[in-house]
Design a protein around this motif. Structure first.
Motif, short mmCIF file in Angstrom:
data_model
loop_
_atom_site.label_atom_id
_atom_site.label_comp_id
_atom_site.label_asym_id
_atom_site.label_seq_id
_atom_site.Cartn_x
_atom_site.Cartn_y
_atom_site.Cartn_z
N VAL A 39 43.20 26.07 51.35
CA VAL A 39 42.13 26.59 52.04
C VAL A 39 42.48 27.99 52.01
CG1 VAL A 39 41.27 27.54 54.26
CG2 VAL A 39 41.77 25.15 54.06
N GLY A 40 43.97 28.55 51.70
CA GLY A 40 44.12 29.92 51.23
C GLY A 40 45.51 30.55 51.76
N PRO A 41 45.65 31.63 51.29
CA PRO A 41 47.00 32.06 51.49
C PRO A 41 47.68 32.16 52.96
CG PRO A 41 45.89 34.05 50.89
CD PRO A 41 44.98 32.70 50.83
N LEU A 52 60.67 30.21 57.25
CA LEU A 52 59.29 29.46 57.49
C LEU A 52 58.53 29.65 56.08
CD1 LEU A 52 57.22 28.41 58.95
CD2 LEU A 52 56.49 30.57 59.94
N VAL A 53 58.76 30.82 55.24
CA VAL A 53 58.05 31.01 54.12
C VAL A 53 58.64 29.96 53.23
CG1 VAL A 53 58.00 32.45 52.05
CG2 VAL A 53 57.78 33.55 54.55
N PHE A 61 51.88 25.68 50.14
CA PHE A 61 51.00 26.76 50.63
C PHE A 61 51.55 27.91 49.74
CE2 PHE A 61 50.91 24.60 54.52
CZ PHE A 61 49.80 24.82 55.12
N ASP A 62 50.59 29.03 49.60
CA ASP A 62 50.65 30.27 48.82
C ASP A 62 51.15 31.15 50.01
OD1 ASP A 62 50.44 32.67 47.46
OD2 ASP A 62 48.28 32.70 47.49
N ALA A 63 52.34 31.02 50.06
CA ALA A 63 53.27 31.72 51.34
C ALA A 63 53.76 32.88 50.89
CB ALA A 63 53.69 30.83 52.13
N GLU A 64 53.62 33.92 51.66
CA GLU A 64 54.73 35.20 51.58
C GLU A 64 55.04 35.82 52.86
OE1 GLU A 64 52.64 38.71 50.27
OE2 GLU A 64 50.38 37.67 50.96
N VAL A 84 59.34 37.43 49.81
CA VAL A 84 59.41 38.28 51.04
C VAL A 84 59.75 39.62 50.80
CG1 VAL A 84 61.16 38.46 52.89
CG2 VAL A 84 60.61 36.23 52.22
N CYS A 85 58.93 40.70 51.30
CA CYS A 85 59.22 41.97 51.06
C CYS A 85 59.63 42.67 52.55
CB CYS A 85 57.85 42.60 50.62
SG CYS A 85 56.44 42.65 51.56
N GLN A 86 59.88 44.03 52.02
CA GLN A 86 60.56 44.62 53.21
C GLN A 86 59.43 45.68 53.75
OE1 GLN A 86 61.85 48.13 53.48
NE2 GLN A 86 62.06 47.92 55.50
N GLY A 87 58.93 45.64 54.67
CA GLY A 87 58.11 46.85 55.34
C GLY A 87 57.47 46.54 56.54
N ASP A 88 56.41 47.32 56.99
CA ASP A 88 55.79 47.30 58.24
C ASP A 88 54.63 46.08 58.00
OD1 ASP A 88 54.07 47.55 60.70
OD2 ASP A 88 54.50 49.48 60.61
#
Length: 134
Positions: A39-41, A52-53, A61-64, A84-88
């Motif tokens: 269905v999507g990301p 969880l990612v 899943f196309d997960a981030e 996995v990225c760092q940020g808000d």
């Protein structure tokens, strides 16, 4: 003040070493609520060490994920979770309006004030594709 807390969140938090528990919670409580992977990301807000990612990706899943803690993101990468990225999280949601089939946030909302939670709901709603799941 929060930024100081999250700099060393993993080493100051009692939730380390929960991979088996995360897998159980995913299979029992999260996966049944998600749409099919095609269905999507999916994005996991406040993804921590990326457990969880990793589980989402293993299920196709196309997960981030995104987390405010540099330490948590570094631990995710050491564990082999590259997306996995760092940020808000607000920035990633704002950059992807109507994009996500699902958005997860299993350890996030309790860190916010009531007005921040309400704003988070608005931000999530804007980033979900029609019919998307939060």
């Amino acid at each position: 003040m929060r930024s100081r807390l999250y700099e060393a969140y993993a080493t100051q938090h009692a939730g380390c070493g929960r991979d088996k528990a995360a897998a159980l919670v995913y299979q029992r409580d999260i996966r049944p609520l998600l749409p099919p992977p095609a269905v999507g990301p999916v994005v996991d807000l406040g993804c921590g060490r990326g457990e969880l990612v990793r589980l989402l990706q293993a299920d196709g899943f196309d997960a981030e994920g995104i987390d405010i803690s540099p330490e948590q993101v570094a631990l995710a990468r050491v564990a082999g979770v590259a997306r996995v990225c760092q940020g808000d999280f607000r920035a990633i949601l704002a950059a992807h309006p109507g994009h996500y089939a699902a958005i997860t946030a299993t350890d996030l909302l309790e860190h916010f004030t009531k007005p921040e939670v309400l704003q988070t709901f608005d931000d999530v709603a804007a980033a979900l594709a029609p019919g998307g799941i939060f």
